[in-house]
Design an enzyme around this catalytic site. Structure first.
Site, PDB file in Angstrom:
ATOM      1  N   HIS A   1     -83.435 -56.068 -37.464  1.00 16.10           N
ATOM      2  CA  HIS A   1     -82.751 -56.684 -36.328  1.00 16.10           C
ATOM      3  C   HIS A   1     -83.745 -57.108 -35.251  1.00 16.10           C
ATOM      4  O   HIS A   1     -83.923 -56.422 -34.252  1.00 16.10           O
ATOM      5  CB  HIS A   1     -81.721 -55.704 -35.777  1.00 16.10           C
ATOM      6  CG  HIS A   1     -80.872 -56.271 -34.674  1.00 16.10           C
ATOM      7  ND1 HIS A   1     -80.627 -57.611 -34.519  1.00 16.10           N
ATOM      8  CD2 HIS A   1     -80.198 -55.652 -33.653  1.00 16.10           C
ATOM      9  CE1 HIS A   1     -79.843 -57.802 -33.456  1.00 16.10           C
ATOM     10  NE2 HIS A   1     -79.574 -56.635 -32.916  1.00 16.10           N
ATOM     11  N   LYS A  20     -78.857 -53.542 -40.693  1.00 16.83           N
ATOM     12  CA  LYS A  20     -79.225 -52.180 -41.076  1.00 16.83           C
ATOM     13  C   LYS A  20     -80.497 -52.138 -41.916  1.00 16.83           C
ATOM     14  O   LYS A  20     -81.439 -51.427 -41.572  1.00 16.83           O
ATOM     15  CB  LYS A  20     -78.048 -51.569 -41.855  1.00 16.83           C
ATOM     16  CG  LYS A  20     -78.310 -50.301 -42.616  1.00 16.83           C
ATOM     17  CD  LYS A  20     -78.480 -49.112 -41.717  1.00 16.83           C
ATOM     18  CE  LYS A  20     -79.905 -48.778 -41.401  1.00 16.83           C
ATOM     19  NZ  LYS A  20     -80.166 -47.532 -40.750  1.00 16.83           N
ATOM     20  N   CYS A  31     -77.718 -46.644 -37.833  1.00 13.12           N
ATOM     21  CA  CYS A  31     -78.334 -47.540 -36.837  1.00 13.12           C
ATOM     22  C   CYS A  31     -79.291 -48.524 -37.503  1.00 13.12           C
ATOM     23  O   CYS A  31     -80.031 -48.165 -38.415  1.00 13.12           O
ATOM     24  CB  CYS A  31     -79.164 -46.735 -35.833  1.00 13.12           C
ATOM     25  SG  CYS A  31     -78.310 -45.328 -35.106  1.00 13.12           S
ATOM     26  N   CYS A  84     -78.495 -60.297 -28.636  1.00  7.61           N
ATOM     27  CA  CYS A  84     -78.615 -60.268 -30.098  1.00  7.61           C
ATOM     28  C   CYS A  84     -78.013 -61.515 -30.731  1.00  7.61           C
ATOM     29  O   CYS A  84     -78.234 -61.782 -31.914  1.00  7.61           O
ATOM     30  CB  CYS A  84     -77.953 -59.021 -30.651  1.00  7.61           C
ATOM     31  SG  CYS A  84     -78.461 -57.535 -29.763  1.00  7.61           S
TER      32      CYS A  84
END
Lengths: 392, 392
Positions: A338, A334, A212, A85
């Site tokens: 992502h 959020k 998430c 990430c």
């Protein structure tokens, strides 16, 4: 070492699964960044792209070699970085260092991912490759599980009732959604309340769905230039004032230090030292809230709030625009979304535009002069911190 | 920019499928390199690892973060590079540039792959991800096909009867096998003749089995240090005198220039210019003979022989020890083996040991003072050239 500026930024809209290839997505972000920098592709001397899962998403490895050709940056050195990430942040730090060193004058750095295109079961499976493949994934430790454990550990270490922590975590998400509503490039746009978060379905106790981030497709790119090049090209260069990077092994290797992540703290310390500032100097920070508990741990690790106190700060508005530090005015991972390999570059995109004062008024941090990005790869295996300062 | 030396090298034996993890394999090479450099893991300031297919081989991404922890280089910046078969060379070039710039004093760079562990059908499928996934693989263009087409093109452009070219190609393999016989770390050890090559089974006309390198498991690592650090640590530093890197898109993008690869020629030109030498100065070169035709094209692209003449040079011994330039005394990818992400580092391992005069006598290039590596990623998408000079 020379001073280095970001003179152009670009980002696609972050979204669910869509039909563009990695090259097409990155090109969209890159051309926006080039236009913003008032330069053409032929001025680019190197291309650094973060991409974690392109092989799985479309059977394409070594993507930057093809992207360089695709955007007309013919024959430039084109590197692919996988820092999970944090891939794009590793790429941008490398660009910063090599421009500072005088190896290149102008580099495009960023990232791209089609995480949503992978589809949910494969996305979850492949994401888990960025934790320890021998001990974590086989034990059922996909990332929701990792951060659920960290949340329990956080509550235990700081003596916080889990229901209280859940309320704090919920506020992290509520704030992110509030900002993402006004970000035209955000993936999820909705208004949620703390009760909405708490009653959303349980992913891994104590993490609810709204704690998430989503799997997203998207790309972001920034043009990194020497001060000299920046002077002739940009009236508003944003300087990269500090950079840090650190690694760690499996989460378990950090033992009793958890829920704190040593690699983040080392990385941030490097960046602060290079910039000659302290956490109190940061006006705006885009940090890695892949889960709401991750946002809380990040805000403490970066030194914005005392250990065990960040959740409270969120509830009091101290982590919001007008508070002590404005965290994730983009909507964060959020709400903005992502797309793994692109995330670090999207954070830089936001911070640069905040410092220039050009984001939507509802989420503009007033008088922002110094900004920071914090990107976490895997379950803390790769951490990158970048600090930005207005150049005017 | 400071002068930069390689002060330690390590390599595992290259082999077929074996039971060690990526971390274990890389650690074996890294510890050998550290011992060779007379330093401990804690002296390492960054770790750069080339790895193309770890995700597929063992479900592990972002491998360097785990390797750094595993070898005791705790918390250092740890980057993973995917430049396909040139991954390790990209990592080493980055290490060179950042040490030259003064960002780091000592870096471990190298690569690791478990290409044999993937198993043949999956290895072939995943390798094809490093050509263009949209147009090349769907057309059936796995790498034997790519290089078979290049061989036909080569024969046509230079007016060479295909049977003549096949004989030349066969000699490239014969020479590589001859040297690999004496390399204790080589994967395939056997003696073959030109007739053996020609009668081995056809993989893709005109390429026979013995024209192809194997899928290998293995790792290689080098310790890259500033001149100042090198002075105190090594009586025999080998300086990195030049480095180049260039990219290109799909093979078809190179059109009528084929079988020559523009990216290689640009990359080599950068390296020669930085080192202030010409091809005639190179005593020993490890070049990318994934297929025998690739070796021929490489030797011409690097400027050792006239276009269309390298195969003849091989037949005359001009590409061998005692000839114009000693090519692939390690056995090359053909005999030493080809663990994708590790290959570039293994080339550096060989060249450094050749310049130090410490390889087996049967394959030592006498009085080698200047060496070169040439690494090709994909079907030419990523090209890296490195030049090395004795420091004593």
């Amino acid at each position: 070492m020379r001073k280095v500026a970001v003179i152009g930024v670009g980002q696609t809209r972050f979204s669910g699964a869509q039909g563009k290839s990695l090259s097409e997505l990155f090109a969209e972000a890159a051309f926006e960044a080039l236009a913003d920098a008032h330069i053409e592709s032929k001025s680019v001397q190197a291309l650094f792209v973060g991409n974690a899962l392109g092989d799985f998403a479309e059977g394409q490895g070594m993507t930057p070699a093809f992207i360089a050709d695709y955007i007309g940056a013919w024959n430039v050195p084109a590197n692919r970085y996988d820092g999970a990430c944090a891939s794009a942040s590793v790429a941008i730090r490398d660009a910063f260092l090599l421009v500072a060193a005088g190896v290149y004058d102008i580099v495009i750095a960023g990232g791209v991912e089609r995480a949503a295109s992978l589809g949910t079961p494969l996305a979850t499976r492949t994401f888990a490759m960025f934790s320890d493949s021998r001990y974590e994934f086989p034990a059922g430790m996909t990332f929701p599980g990792v951060f659920a454990l960290l949340a329990h550990r956080y509550a235990a270490v700081y003596g916080l009732p889990i229901e209280k922590l859940k309320e704090q975590m919920a506020q992290v998400s509520v704030q992110s959604y509030n900002h993402g509503m006004f970000n035209p490039k955000a993936h999820l746009k909705k208004s949620v309340t703390i009760p909405d978060v708490l009653k959303s379905f349980t992913v891994a106790t104590p993490i609810q769905l709204h704690d998430c981030c989503p799997f997203s497709d998207g790309a972001a790119a920034v043009v990194v230039a020497s001060e000299e090049a920046a002077k002739t090209l940009s009236p508003r260069p944003v300087f990269i004032a500090g950079a840090g990077q650190a690694s760690s092994g499996p989460l378990a290797s950090q033992g009793a230090y958890l829920p704190r992540l040593k690699a983040r703290e080392l990385s941030a310390r490097q960046a602060y030292a290079m910039a000659g500032i302290t956490p109190a100097d940061i006006d705006v920070c885009e940090l890695h809230d892949c889960f709401s508990i991750a946002g809380i741990i990040a805000a403490e690790g970066l030194g914005f709030f005392e250990q065990g106190k960040a959740g409270e700060a969120w509830l009091k508005g101290e982590a919001d625009i007008g508070g002590k530090v404005a965290i994730n005015p983009s909507g964060g991972l959020k709400s903005k979304g992502h797309p793994i390999g692109a995330t670090g570059a999207a954070q830089v995109y936001e911070v640069v535009r905040q410092l220039r004062g050009e984001v939507e008024p509802e989420r503009q941090v007033p008088e922002a002069r110094i900004g920071m990005t914090d990107t976490l790869g895997g379950d803390g295996g790769t951490m990158v911190s970048l600090i930005f300062k207005r150049g005017w």
